[in-house]
Design an enzyme around this catalytic site. Structure first.
Site, PDB file in Angstrom:
ATOM      1  N   ARG A  47       0.864  -1.185   0.000  1.00  0.00           N
ATOM      2  CA  ARG A  47       0.000   0.000   0.000  1.00  0.00           C
ATOM      3  C   ARG A  47       0.898   1.232   0.000  1.00  0.00           C
ATOM      4  O   ARG A  47       2.123   1.125   0.115  1.00  0.00           O
ATOM      5  CB  ARG A  47      -1.026   0.000   1.141  1.00  0.00           C
ATOM      6  CG  ARG A  47      -0.638  -0.590   2.443  1.00  0.00           C
ATOM      7  CD  ARG A  47       0.481   0.100   3.171  1.00  0.00           C
ATOM      8  NE  ARG A  47       0.250   1.524   3.313  1.00  0.00           N
ATOM      9  CZ  ARG A  47       1.180   2.418   3.541  1.00  0.00           C
ATOM     10  NH1 ARG A  47       2.466   2.057   3.653  1.00  0.00           N
ATOM     11  NH2 ARG A  47       0.909   3.682   3.653  1.00  0.00           N
ATOM     12  N   GLY A  48       0.260   2.391  -0.164  1.00  0.00           N
ATOM     13  CA  GLY A  48       1.047   3.624  -0.327  1.00  0.00           C
ATOM     14  C   GLY A  48       1.157   3.886  -1.816  1.00  0.00           C
ATOM     15  O   GLY A  48       1.500   2.976  -2.596  1.00  0.00           O
ATOM     16  N   ALA A  49       0.856   5.127  -2.207  1.00  0.00           N
ATOM     17  CA  ALA A  49       0.689   5.420  -3.635  1.00  0.00           C
ATOM     18  C   ALA A  49       1.857   4.988  -4.538  1.00  0.00           C
ATOM     19  O   ALA A  49       1.657   4.229  -5.499  1.00  0.00           O
ATOM     20  CB  ALA A  49       0.362   6.905  -3.797  1.00  0.00           C
ATOM     21  N   ARG A  72      -7.623  -0.321  -6.492  1.00  0.00           N
ATOM     22  CA  ARG A  72      -7.821   0.805  -5.562  1.00  0.00           C
ATOM     23  C   ARG A  72      -7.969   2.093  -6.385  1.00  0.00           C
ATOM     24  O   ARG A  72      -7.174   2.342  -7.287  1.00  0.00           O
ATOM     25  CB  ARG A  72      -6.630   0.913  -4.578  1.00  0.00           C
ATOM     26  CG  ARG A  72      -6.497  -0.335  -3.712  1.00  0.00           C
ATOM     27  CD  ARG A  72      -5.609  -0.114  -2.514  1.00  0.00           C
ATOM     28  NE  ARG A  72      -6.203   0.812  -1.558  1.00  0.00           N
ATOM     29  CZ  ARG A  72      -5.529   1.392  -0.580  1.00  0.00           C
ATOM     30  NH1 ARG A  72      -4.219   1.149  -0.438  1.00  0.00           N
ATOM     31  NH2 ARG A  72      -6.113   2.214   0.273  1.00  0.00           N
ATOM     32  N   GLN A 131      -1.852   2.641   9.968  1.00  0.00           N
ATOM     33  CA  GLN A 131      -0.562   2.654   9.243  1.00  0.00           C
ATOM     34  C   GLN A 131       0.529   3.363  10.047  1.00  0.00           C
ATOM     35  O   GLN A 131       1.703   3.050   9.914  1.00  0.00           O
ATOM     36  CB  GLN A 131      -0.718   3.350   7.879  1.00  0.00           C
ATOM     37  CG  GLN A 131      -1.503   2.573   6.836  1.00  0.00           C
ATOM     38  CD  GLN A 131      -2.956   2.961   6.836  1.00  0.00           C
ATOM     39  OE1 GLN A 131      -3.514   3.343   7.865  1.00  0.00           O
ATOM     40  NE2 GLN A 131      -3.605   2.844   5.700  1.00  0.00           N
ATOM     41  N   ASP A 150      -1.814  10.857  -2.107  1.00  0.00           N
ATOM     42  CA  ASP A 150      -2.259   9.793  -3.024  1.00  0.00           C
ATOM     43  C   ASP A 150      -2.629  10.352  -4.381  1.00  0.00           C
ATOM     44  O   ASP A 150      -2.518   9.672  -5.396  1.00  0.00           O
ATOM     45  CB  ASP A 150      -3.435   9.032  -2.415  1.00  0.00           C
ATOM     46  CG  ASP A 150      -2.931   8.123  -1.318  1.00  0.00           C
ATOM     47  OD1 ASP A 150      -2.712   8.623  -0.200  1.00  0.00           O
ATOM     48  OD2 ASP A 150      -2.681   6.939  -1.609  1.00  0.00           O
ATOM     49  N   ASN A 196      -5.122  12.570   0.650  1.00  0.00           N
ATOM     50  CA  ASN A 196      -4.208  11.713   1.427  1.00  0.00           C
ATOM     51  C   ASN A 196      -5.053  10.974   2.460  1.00  0.00           C
ATOM     52  O   ASN A 196      -6.280  11.152   2.530  1.00  0.00           O
ATOM     53  CB  ASN A 196      -3.101  12.554   2.075  1.00  0.00           C
ATOM     54  CG  ASN A 196      -1.968  11.690   2.620  1.00  0.00           C
ATOM     55  OD1 ASN A 196      -1.454  10.828   1.902  1.00  0.00           O
ATOM     56  ND2 ASN A 196      -1.595  11.884   3.865  1.00  0.00           N
ATOM     57  N   LYS A 197      -4.423  10.153   3.234  1.00  0.00           N
ATOM     58  CA  LYS A 197      -5.123   9.303   4.198  1.00  0.00           C
ATOM     59  C   LYS A 197      -6.126  10.094   5.035  1.00  0.00           C
ATOM     60  O   LYS A 197      -5.837  11.215   5.464  1.00  0.00           O
ATOM     61  CB  LYS A 197      -4.060   8.632   5.091  1.00  0.00           C
ATOM     62  CG  LYS A 197      -4.564   7.689   6.144  1.00  0.00           C
ATOM     63  CD  LYS A 197      -5.490   6.614   5.607  1.00  0.00           C
ATOM     64  CE  LYS A 197      -4.940   5.814   4.457  1.00  0.00           C
ATOM     65  NZ  LYS A 197      -5.981   5.037   3.729  1.00  0.00           N
TER      66      LYS A 197
HETATM   67  O1  MRU Z   1      -4.450   3.338   2.219  1.00  0.00           O
HETATM   68  P1  MRU Z   1      -2.969   3.512   2.060  1.00  0.00           P
HETATM   69  O2  MRU Z   1      -2.189   2.974   3.213  1.00  0.00           O
HETATM   70  O3  MRU Z   1      -2.482   3.015   0.718  1.00  0.00           O
HETATM   71  O4  MRU Z   1      -2.784   5.068   2.068  1.00  0.00           O
HETATM   72  C1  MRU Z   1      -1.500   5.609   1.949  1.00  0.00           C
HETATM   73  C2  MRU Z   1      -1.449   7.052   2.218  1.00  0.00           C
HETATM   74  O5  MRU Z   1      -2.433   7.737   2.349  1.00  0.00           O
HETATM   75  C3  MRU Z   1      -0.090   7.656   2.222  1.00  0.00           C
HETATM   76  O6  MRU Z   1      -0.020   8.711   3.118  1.00  0.00           O
HETATM   77  C4  MRU Z   1       0.153   8.149   0.783  1.00  0.00           C
HETATM   78  O7  MRU Z   1       0.024   7.099  -0.139  1.00  0.00           O
HETATM   79  C5  MRU Z   1       1.426   8.741   0.600  1.00  0.00           C
HETATM   80  S1  MRU Z   1       2.591   7.506   0.535  1.00  0.00           S
HETATM   81  C6  MRU Z   1       4.033   7.945  -0.021  1.00  0.00           C
END
Ligand code: MRU
Length: 350
Positions: A45-47, A88, A200, A241, A251-252
């Site tokens: 996970r994470g963009a 996603r 996270q 994201d 973002n999250k």
């Molecule tokens: O749902 P996730 O864990 O994939 O969400 C990730 C985030 O929101 C991170 O903060 C974002 O992707 C930046 S990561 C470099």
């Protein structure tokens, strides 16, 4: 170096982020479908990490089609891209990586004469590895640019995980900036937001800080305002994201509230993201699709029920921070200043 995603001879090896911090295991995903499932279930996970994994998943799909003729090979490629596309919706790096792999595939398969599926597979693997290497190079560049903004002795608050685990590996985005400032001897300490409901921050960012020896304190999301009010937070650094053309940033979930709190307390709020996280086709954050995840992730924590039977729970996984709440956006090309509509347009004009 934390190796989040790696191309190996049997497939794509990824650290299983569902099992962190209790276990550090690196399963191998052998097909495009398996990689897509790993993205959907958040093993990865994470963009940026999602983008790199998707590119490698496509390379795996093409490799497995190496015995097919052109028509069937193209059909298999399209199915693989479609499977990944529906995993996603918010992180634009996924769609960016698919588009880039598609462009490469089309350039390799559209020649009228001679179709060598093994050569196509080799070239697609090279393209996926290029995306992986570029992501690591972006991390290093963003870390260098961003560290300049972090004051000496600062307590930095970060949300979710935007570290090595959210990218191909190495530094990460927001946490990469923090790591660089720490390495420069700035005596940084980190407030790690727990990041409900998926945790996270508690599970992944605290794990990374511990591994890197960066002083950190875990807080629940609702403590941020308290510490800001007491003057105990010098800046907020988060990832992204998807960033719209005007700088609005998805973002999250919880990032928007932090930006409002930071504004109230005159605390600089920085977003760190590679250019591949910017979607110049969207005018504003209003147009960013927000992923709705299962309400079970709110009513349960790691399969332990914390709400009464039948409780209805909402779970938007992301929110949008308006550009006006953001001081700077840090990309691999440097620090972007306001108005972001102009600095982002200039970035894409280069
Ligand atoms: O749902 P996730 O864990 O994939 O969400 C990730 C985030 O929101 C991170 O903060 C974002 O992707 C930046 S990561 C470099």
């Amino acid at each position: 170096m934390i190796k989040t995603v790696e191309w190996v001879s049997e497939g794509v090896r990824m650290i299983d982020q569902l099992r962190l911090p209790v276990e550090e295991v690196y399963p191998v995903f052998r097909t495009c479908g398996e990689v897509a499932e790993a993205i959907r279930t958040m093993v990865v996970r994470g963009a940026p990490a999602i983008g790199v994994a998707a590119a490698m998943g496509i390379a795996l799909g093409v490799k497995s089609a190496a015995g097919l003729d052109r028509k069937n090979s193209v059909a298999q490629f399209n199915t693989c891209c479609e499977t990944l596309r529906t995993t996603r919706p918010t992180a634009v790096n996924l769609f960016w990586a698919i588009a880039r792999m598609k462009k490469k595939f089309e350039s390799l398969t559209s020649t009228p004469d001679g179709f060598d599926p093994r050569e196509v597979a080799r070239e697609m693997e090279k393209e996926a590895l290029k995306i992986y290497e570029e992501d690591i190079a972006c991390n290093k560049a963003m870390a260098e640019h961003g560290a300049r903004l972090i004051p000496q002795d600062a307590a930095v608050l970060t949300h979710c995980n935007a570290g090595a685990l959210a990218t191909a590996g190495y530094y990460g985005t927001a946490l990469g900036v923090i790591k660089a400032a720490h390495e420069q001897g700035k005596h940084i300490s980190v407030w790690v937001d727990e990041t409900r409901p998926y945790l996270q921050g508690a599970r992944l960012t605290a794990w990374e800080c511990e591994k890197e020896g960066i002083p950190h304190t875990l807080i629940t999301d609702n403590m941020a305002g308290h510490f800001m009010k007491r003057g105990q937070v010098q800046c907020v650094v988060v990832g992204a994201d998807r960033i719209a053309a005007n700088g609005d940033t998805a973002n999250k979930i919880g990032t928007y509230s932090l930006s409002v709190l930071a504004k109230e307390h005159h605390i600089p709020f920085f977003v760190v993201a590679p250019q591949s996280s910017i979607d110049p086709t969207l005018k504003s954050g209003e147009e960013i699709p927000i992923e709705e995840r299962s309400s079970r992730e709110v009513t349960h924590i790691r399969n332990v029920q914390i709400a009464p039977d039948g409780t209805r729970a909402a779970h938007p996984a992301f929110d949008v921070t308006p550009a006006q709440n953001i001081h700077n956006i840090i990309t691999e090309h440097g620090i972007l200043y306001k108005p972001f509509s102009e600095s982002i347009a200039a970035l894409f004009a280069e």
